[in-house]
Each structure stands twice: as C-alpha cells, then as structure tokens.
Design an enzyme around this catalytic site. Structure first.
Site, mmCIF file in Angstrom:
data_model
loop_
_atom_site.group_PDB
_atom_site.id
_atom_site.type_symbol
_atom_site.label_atom_id
_atom_site.label_comp_id
_atom_site.label_asym_id
_atom_site.label_seq_id
_atom_site.Cartn_x
_atom_site.Cartn_y
_atom_site.Cartn_z
ATOM 1 N N ALA A 103 42.944 -14.216 -28.095
ATOM 2 C CA ALA A 103 43.562 -13.004 -28.637
ATOM 3 C C ALA A 103 42.500 -12.116 -29.287
ATOM 4 O O ALA A 103 41.459 -12.593 -29.755
ATOM 5 C CB ALA A 103 44.632 -13.380 -29.652
ATOM 6 N N ALA A 104 42.776 -10.814 -29.315
ATOM 7 C CA ALA A 104 41.802 -9.824 -29.798
ATOM 8 C C ALA A 104 41.350 -10.087 -31.229
ATOM 9 O O ALA A 104 40.231 -9.737 -31.609
ATOM 10 C CB ALA A 104 42.401 -8.425 -29.685
ATOM 11 N N ARG A 105 42.191 -10.714 -32.031
ATOM 12 C CA ARG A 105 41.834 -10.942 -33.440
ATOM 13 C C ARG A 105 40.826 -12.075 -33.612
ATOM 14 O O ARG A 105 40.272 -12.252 -34.703
ATOM 15 C CB ARG A 105 43.097 -11.239 -34.254
ATOM 16 C CG ARG A 105 43.866 -12.466 -33.811
ATOM 17 C CD ARG A 105 45.178 -12.598 -34.576
ATOM 18 N NE ARG A 105 45.969 -13.744 -34.132
ATOM 19 C CZ ARG A 105 46.800 -13.726 -33.103
ATOM 20 N NH1 ARG A 105 46.932 -12.615 -32.396
ATOM 21 N NH2 ARG A 105 47.501 -14.798 -32.771
ATOM 22 N N TYR A 106 40.593 -12.857 -32.539
ATOM 23 C CA TYR A 106 39.703 -14.006 -32.657
ATOM 24 C C TYR A 106 38.313 -13.781 -32.059
ATOM 25 O O TYR A 106 37.420 -14.592 -32.271
ATOM 26 C CB TYR A 106 40.325 -15.231 -31.969
ATOM 27 C CG TYR A 106 41.622 -15.688 -32.587
ATOM 28 C CD1 TYR A 106 41.700 -16.005 -33.940
ATOM 29 C CD2 TYR A 106 42.777 -15.798 -31.814
ATOM 30 C CE1 TYR A 106 42.897 -16.422 -34.508
ATOM 31 C CE2 TYR A 106 43.979 -16.213 -32.370
ATOM 32 C CZ TYR A 106 44.029 -16.522 -33.725
ATOM 33 O OH TYR A 106 45.207 -16.933 -34.283
ATOM 34 N N ILE A 107 38.139 -12.749 -31.272
ATOM 35 C CA ILE A 107 36.866 -12.563 -30.568
ATOM 36 C C ILE A 107 36.170 -11.286 -31.029
ATOM 37 O O ILE A 107 36.816 -10.352 -31.521
ATOM 38 C CB ILE A 107 37.069 -12.542 -29.036
ATOM 39 C CG1 ILE A 107 38.125 -11.508 -28.639
ATOM 40 C CG2 ILE A 107 37.460 -13.919 -28.545
ATOM 41 C CD1 ILE A 107 38.362 -11.418 -27.139
#
Length: 629
Positions: A103-107
C-alpha cells in the site's frame, strides 16, 4: 436547441481527443503520458534528497491530475519498477512474479541523480495552469535523453492504440552520437526480464518481435527456466505450461517456482519424455515464446502520429541540440550579467565613488552623481549603465565595502571570463558540445544499464512437426467409414494436425480431417495420412473415350473435403495406383479379334512427372482388362 445527433457527435469528438492527447498516448518530447509527467513534476517539486511516502507523492500529484489517487499510484509503481529515474524503498512488487506492491502508505521513493540531471530545467520549461487553475504544471519536461524509446509505452485510446517497446540506455545514446556524426545506426528493444529476442520483423517499431524464455537443460529429466519473455510473469508462464500439460501437448510430472531475485522455474519431465523434444513443445505451446505486435503511435504538436524508431530518435536528437543551445544562451546571459555586476562593483568600490555621495541631500542627486562618476569608466562596461544597476550599487553595505578584497574580486571576474569563453566556444560548435554531453552521460550512468536481452534469430517451431502422434484412427473397408470411433482392421496413429488422403476406384480423390466417424466410400482404394511430398504413379481409363492414361504427380494443393478428379473429363476408372514412380507394371488388355498384343510392360521411370489434374500419357489404344504391379 442542439439535436441529439449533433450533441452526441460533439461530445464524442471531445472525449476522443481528450483520451488520445491527455490520457493514453505519450508525447514525443518527453516520452510521458500526462499522469507520468505530473508524477515526475511532483517528485521534483517535493525533492529534498530524502525518500517520500508514496501516499504523500500521490496526494501532491492530485493537485495536477484530476483522475483520482488509484491511477496515480499504479502509474508511479509502473514507472518506479522500470528502474530508470526513481530510487525506491520498500515493496514495489516483483516484475518477475507479478506480485503487487504494498500500500502507498508503506513504501517510499525519490528521484535519482539521472532524473534530476536530464529531465528538469525550469528555465526552458513551458508551464500552463493545472485543471483547477490553482497551480502551474509543465506542458512537457525538457528531457535530454530519448525517453519515449527508453521507457516504452502502451495505451489504448479511441480508434487507436500504441505499443512501444523499451530500449537500452547505452544503445540509444550511442545512436544519437552516430546521428550527429551522420553515421548509420540500429537500435532494438531491451527488456528487464531478459530473455531472447528475434527482431527479424521489428520494422523500426511498427512490426512485431518474438521473445523467448531462456531454458537450461539441467539433466535428462529436468528443465530450468532462468529468464522469461517480456510481458509475462512466472505466474502466467506456469499457468500456460499447466494448460498445455492438461491438453496433452507436453508431458511433465511437476513444475515448481523458486523465483526470488532471479527467475528459476523447475520443470520435471514425465517418464519416457525427452528434454529436447519437450523444449520445442514449450516454445510451441506455452508462453515460453510469445509474439508481440508493436505500433509506434505518439503525440507530436498536439496531434497523434505514427512514426518509426529512427524518426523518433532523430527528432529527440534535434531537440537535444536545441535545448542545450537554449541552456547555453541562458548561461551566457547569466555570466554576462554577473560579469557586468562585478565590473560595476569594482569601479564603484576601487574608485571610492561611494565617498562622493556622502554630502548629497536628495536621492535623485545621489543617482545623478553616481551615474556621472561611473560613466567616466564607460570603456570598462559590459553594457550600458541603467538606473537598476545604480540602485544595486547603492544597496552595497558598508561592511562589504570595508572587507572588499581586490585580488579575490579580480579572480572572480577572471573565472567568469573563462566560463564565458567556454560557453561561447560551445555555442559556436553546438554539435560537438552535444556529443560531449551525451558522452559524459554514458560515462556517468552507462554502466548501470547493460543490455539484458540477447538478440538472436530463431526458427519458428511448427507445431505440426512436434505434435505427438497419440490419436488412433481406424478404417473399415466394408462399411466405408474412417474415424476414431470406427472399428476396423486398418489403423493409423496420428497427431491432431494430420489429414487423410482418400483415392477411390472412380478416379476421384479428396483430403479430409480427423473425426470420430466419417463416411469416405466403400470404393476407396487408397487411404493414408496425407503427405504433400509423396509421389504417385497411376493408370486410369477415361470412360468417355475408353482410352487408358498414365501419369506421375504429387498432391500439394487442396481444399479439405472437396472432391477432385484424376480424369480431366470427370469420368474415369482407376486401374492402378502406386507410390513407386520407377515401377514396372504389366498391363493386360481386353482380348478382341485380330488383336495381336494382349499384354505389355509399362515402365513409369520413362514417364515425366506432371500435375495431378493433367491427362497424362496415353498408354495404348486398347481397353485395359487389368494391371498387375
């Protein structure tokens, strides 16, 4: 009021134009679609050398892109996985296995040094209002490398589609150098997945290519897939192998995926199977070999165009020369302005002109005194003195004047003069400078982008040649039936691609496919698997004239299930058929009064081979009783 037809036509044209120009088709100038360009613009806008959460980048890009966060996120992941312009941190998925990114919040990601060096320059970039008018976004990035061919692109618009394959960084830049030197060049695709590439029909980006996996024979019973074709994943490739195995095209005992950083798919062969034969079957029946059709459609001057790889490369090279020329002109103006400012400072401080305004009471008189005193050194000016120049001199602080170093100031001026000379030399021979610029890029970044895909011409594998003969077909002479469900004494073991040639006693023939049960005729005299290379020797009687003829031929062209005549008159009787074109046969004639010769030997070796539909050579004027081979 607009009619429904007019309204629909107008809206459709607007929609089609929007999809073509603003969503699906990349621009020739920077090789990017609008969403990709906005992502790069956001990354540059946010750049501070540190990694940024992809969620933050997506949010910032939404200031420019009106189509939601999902399209931005997926486009960013695709661009990042090309490993050209973006440094990544975290799980961005796997191009080999097809695993999705986190997900975008992790990378996190950021622009790399290559991107910052070749994609951006605000001074030569044209900006327009964003969709809501609150921000400015670039019309196109001033890319200094042929990015369209480097990244590749794929998109479907209204009435058109584009498929541009990625190419190699070093080969593209070396080709640009050759263009500038008026030398011949060739560039071909290069893929991250590696593999083997046949470019025979590439046609400068508007034909097709064939791509193969790299498969090693570990031992007689084990094959290892080490590289996969572009456009596939280990998951899709394994699925295609499983599908072929279920259909009986290949015989394997197991298939396992050990892919991590590198591809490794292990295929265990079934008992009795040969590795070389299975290798051919994998290329013929699975995604171990695929054909990719390419179509180089792009946007140029706000219009879709079809171009060739060479045309794009030459356009990008011409644009690079133009952009470098613009940058040099801007640099020249900056240096001249800097030299002008330092020269005025030197005159103002070294000649103590600032002392002469100490007793002046009004600002206008101060300007006048400084102008008068400065103009005494007019020969030293780089350009005419302006009021703005005088105001800048008056803004110099006393502390700076007191710390003024004549030698250091002179050194700064000398440095600017040298740089100005260098810029003028480059402007004088802009082509030479462009070659130097490209050469420096190659020296700096070329080692990071070696060719990964091997270019090699390989022969097309004919599935008919490698198909396993695993179908039993039977012929019942008494009932006249042929097929897989027929019970008969004569049998044939064939593959699914085989056809049968049927020749009847009435001098007719036809070619049929394999079926469960087909009536061929009780008068069939010859039934066998069709072979276009097989030669026949026949003797037939034309029933209209009762004249016997002999001929040799091959059957090469036919329509399945169509009945053909061996006798051109359409009425005939087959007296003899054989496959030995040098045979000698004994012909017996019907006995008639005063007939002296009732039998003779006919030698086919003396007969010239002709077409299947010709009359042939007359055997005799007598009627045939029988022929013995």
């Amino acid at each position: 009021m607009l009619s429904a037809k007019t309204m629909i036509s107008t809206n459709f044209i607007e929609y089609a134009s929007y999809v073509i120009k603003d969503r699906a088709i990349p621009d020739i100038d920077d090789g990017l679609k609008p969403v990709q360009r906005r992502i790069f613009h956001s990354l540059f806008e946010m750049d501070d050398g540190k990694y940024h959460k992809v969620a933050n980048i997506v949010g910032n890009t939404m200031k420019y892109h009106p189509h939601g966060d999902a399209s931005i996120y997926s486009s960013l992941v695709v661009v990042a996985n090309k490993e050209l312009f973006i440094d990544t941190q975290g799980n961005f998925g796997n191009i080999f296995t097809g695993d999705e990114a986190s997900a975008a919040r992790y990378i996190e990601c950021r622009l790399n040094s290559l991107a910052k060096e070749v994609l951006f320059n605000k001074e030569i970039t044209e900006y327009v209002d964003s969709y809501d008018g609150r921000n400015k976004e670039p019309v196109a990035l001033p890319a200094k490398i042929p990015n369209l061919l480097l990244m590749g692109a794929e998109g479907i618009a209204v009435g058109m589609a584009t498929k541009i394959l990625p190419h190699n960084f070093n080969e593209l830049l070396n080709a640009q150098i050759k263009i500038l030197k008026n030398q011949k060049y060739e560039v071909y695709p290069d893929f991250q997945q590696c593999g083997i590439l046949d470019v025979t029909d590439y046609n400068l980006g508007n034909g097709k290519v064939r791509v193969r996996a790299v498969i090693e024979v570990a031992n007689e019973k084990t094959l290892l897939i080490k590289e996969i074709p572009f456009g596939t994943t280990t998951e899709s490739l394994i699925a295609s192998v499983d599908n072929a195995a279920k259909k009986g095209k290949i015989k394997i005992s197991s298939i396992n995926d050990f892919t991590a950083e590198k591809v490794e798919i292990e295929i265990k062969l079934a008992r009795g199977e040969n590795a070389d034969d299975t290798l051919k079957a994998l290329f013929a029946y699975t995604d171990c070999e695929i054909s990719i059709s390419v179509n180089l459609i792009l946007i140029q001057d706000n219009k879709p165009r079809q171009m060739t790889v060479n045309e794009v490369l030459e356009y990008n090279t011409k644009k690079l020369v133009s952009d470098l020329n613009k940058e040099l002109e801007i640099e020249k103006n900056k240096l001249e302005q800097r030299l002008h400012n330092l020269t005025l400072e030197r005159i103002f401080i070294e000649n103590r002109i600032y002392k002469k305004i100490e007793e002046v009471t009004t600002y206008e008189k101060v300007i006048s005194v400084v102008e008068t005193e400065m103009n005494k050194f007019k020969k030293m000016f780089i350009r005419e003195l302006t009021k703005e120049d005088i105001e800048k001199l008056l803004e110099i602080k006393i502390k700076r004047i007191s710390l003024y170093d004549i030698e250091n100031h002179k050194k700064n001026i000398d440095d600017i003069v040298r740089n100005l000379q260098l810029v003028n030399e480059r402007l004088k021979d802009i082509k030479k400078y462009t070659i130097e610029y490209i050469t420096n890029l190659l020296a700096k970044y070329g080692k990071n982008y070696p060719r990964k895909t091997k270019i090699k011409k390989f022969e097309t594998i004919d599935v008919k040649e490698i198909a396993q003969p695993d179908i039993k077909v039977y012929w019942d002479k008494q009932s006249g039936f042929l097929g897989t469900d027929v019970k008969g004494e004569d049998s044939f073991t064939v593959s699914q691609f085989e056809k049968f040639l049927i020749i009847n006693t009435d001098a007719t023939y036809k070619v049929i496919g394999i079926d469960s049960k087909t009536f061929i005729d009780t008068n069939a005299i010859y039934v066998d698997v069709f072979n276009p290379k097989k030669h026949f020797a026949v003797i037939y009687t034309d029933l209209e004239t009762t004249t016997p003829y002999a001929k040799k031929f091959k059957i090469e062209k036919f329509l399945t299930n169509k009945v053909y005549q061996l006798s051109p008159s359409g009425k005939g009787k087959l007296e003899y058929i054989g496959t030995n074109v040098k045979a000698k046969v004994k012909v017996f004639y019907k006995k008639k009064p005063k007939q002296k010769v009732n039998e003779e030997v006919f030698d086919f070796s003396k007969l010239e081979e002709k077409g299947v539909l010709v009359w042939g050579n007359r055997v005799a004027t007598k009627e045939i009783e029988k022929v013995e081979g």
